[in-house]
Design a protein around this motif. Sequence first.
Motif, mmCIF file in Angstrom:
data_model
loop_
_atom_site.group_PDB
_atom_site.id
_atom_site.type_symbol
_atom_site.label_atom_id
_atom_site.label_comp_id
_atom_site.label_asym_id
_atom_site.label_seq_id
_atom_site.Cartn_x
_atom_site.Cartn_y
_atom_site.Cartn_z
ATOM 1 N N ASP A 1 0.867 -1.178 0.000
ATOM 2 C CA ASP A 1 0.000 0.000 0.000
ATOM 3 C C ASP A 1 0.905 1.229 0.000
ATOM 4 O OD1 ASP A 1 -2.317 -1.493 0.053
ATOM 5 O OD2 ASP A 1 -2.466 -1.485 2.231
ATOM 6 N N LEU B 1 1.128 5.156 0.007
ATOM 7 C CA LEU B 1 0.337 6.343 0.323
ATOM 8 C C LEU B 1 1.122 7.581 -0.087
ATOM 9 C CD1 LEU B 1 -0.725 5.283 3.960
ATOM 10 C CD2 LEU B 1 -1.618 4.474 1.763
ATOM 11 N N HIS C 1 -0.629 -1.065 -4.635
ATOM 12 C CA HIS C 1 -1.859 -0.281 -4.682
ATOM 13 C C HIS C 1 -1.526 1.141 -4.253
ATOM 14 C CE1 HIS C 1 -6.502 -0.486 -4.252
ATOM 15 N NE2 HIS C 1 -6.095 0.673 -4.742
ATOM 16 N N TYR D 1 -2.465 4.951 -3.333
ATOM 17 C CA TYR D 1 -3.515 5.829 -2.809
ATOM 18 C C TYR D 1 -3.005 7.258 -2.913
ATOM 19 C CZ TYR D 1 -5.357 1.488 -0.846
ATOM 20 O OH TYR D 1 -5.840 0.203 -0.688
ATOM 21 N N GLU D 2 -3.754 8.107 -3.677
ATOM 22 C CA GLU D 2 -3.236 9.428 -4.016
ATOM 23 C C GLU D 2 -4.045 10.595 -3.461
ATOM 24 O OE1 GLU D 2 -1.336 9.606 -8.142
ATOM 25 O OE2 GLU D 2 -2.904 8.103 -8.458
ATOM 26 N N ASP D 3 -5.157 10.351 -2.788
ATOM 27 C CA ASP D 3 -5.927 11.457 -2.243
ATOM 28 C C ASP D 3 -6.199 11.198 -0.766
ATOM 29 O OD1 ASP D 3 -8.977 10.338 -2.018
ATOM 30 O OD2 ASP D 3 -7.941 9.480 -3.743
ATOM 31 N N SER E 1 -9.071 8.487 0.270
ATOM 32 C CA SER E 1 -8.744 7.068 0.121
ATOM 33 C C SER E 1 -7.654 6.641 1.097
ATOM 34 C CB SER E 1 -8.304 6.789 -1.315
ATOM 35 O OG SER E 1 -7.138 7.522 -1.644
ATOM 36 N N ILE E 2 -6.693 7.524 1.356
ATOM 37 C CA ILE E 2 -5.647 7.200 2.333
ATOM 38 C C ILE E 2 -6.239 7.058 3.725
ATOM 39 C CG2 ILE E 2 -3.569 8.082 3.461
ATOM 40 C CD1 ILE E 2 -2.785 9.357 0.826
ATOM 41 N N ARG F 1 -8.209 3.791 3.966
ATOM 42 C CA ARG F 1 -7.336 2.616 3.968
ATOM 43 C C ARG F 1 -6.629 2.439 5.310
ATOM 44 N NH1 ARG F 1 -7.211 -2.243 3.171
ATOM 45 N NH2 ARG F 1 -5.178 -3.172 2.769
ATOM 46 N N THR G 1 1.995 14.119 2.777
ATOM 47 C CA THR G 1 0.960 13.122 3.058
ATOM 48 C C THR G 1 0.551 13.168 4.523
ATOM 49 O OG1 THR G 1 1.845 11.696 1.305
ATOM 50 C CG2 THR G 1 0.399 10.667 2.931
#
Length: 285
Positions: free
Chosen positions: A75, A77, A93, A95-97, A100-101, A104, A130
């Motif tokens: 994952d 991030l 996978h 996660y860019e926003d 969603s982060i 998750r 992030t």
Amino acid sequence: MSLPRIAGGVDLASLALHTLEKAPGPVLGLTDAGMAACLGPGRGHTLMVAWPGLGTSSALRMLAAQYARRGTHVDLLDVSGQHTWARRQQRVHLYEDAGSIHRRLHQLAAEVRAERKGRPRAVLVESDQTINTLLRFRHYPVPGGTGLDALTTVVTGGLLCGIRVVMACRAVPVPITHIARDLFSTRLLAAPTPRTWQLLGAQGAPVPDEPYRAGRMHLVHGGDHQGVQLLQLTPLQAAHLATTSGPPPEPARRRRPRLRACRLPQVTAPAASTFQTPRTRGDFR
């Protein structure tokens, strides 16, 4: 196990791929003693502290590709857009926003609280951007506080559930400053300041005095520390390494077409009578 050295770093492309499979964990780079440093099973979670431009994004890209190659689900991030190479990967996978982060991390935190041990998983967190996005995110689709609170829960109990966290930042996030040493048993520090070394460095060891160099970090685990030059990996190499589970296939050689002998049909000469001219009236005289 030694690795090839190049000017300014270590080239992963020139490293024999069977060395990656033999290592007990993802290979970080080459130590000052000329040996390979890797994140083995006993290394725990990893925290990288470095200023932008010193190789944290490249290190996360390299670790994500190696974890995926080993069959570990990754994952990644990242809201800064540093890892677009992972958008169409099966084992990574991205996660860019913030939403969603956030979701998750809360899913992973719920698994940790329920003590559900699943397949091996690596959670890689890119940059302070992030972390700050998680702190500012105020839409809670699930209860339980900020995404950073959920991340702290994952770090605290994730190892028992097969989850390993690698986090890169410019400075230790303030909410976890007092417990960063306990949460992250492995630390990678690039040209650390005296305060950073006091918080995360080897206790009793002097602060390393060396200039900033991209890809150059100090690996701290327990009471030991050693200089490490990180492996270099391009996005294209990372995408290939994460996709394959073995050595890349050798390019097919172009062969010239073979000329085969063929039999020509036999031509029989016509009989002599065939070429006789017809008789004319003069022939009967």
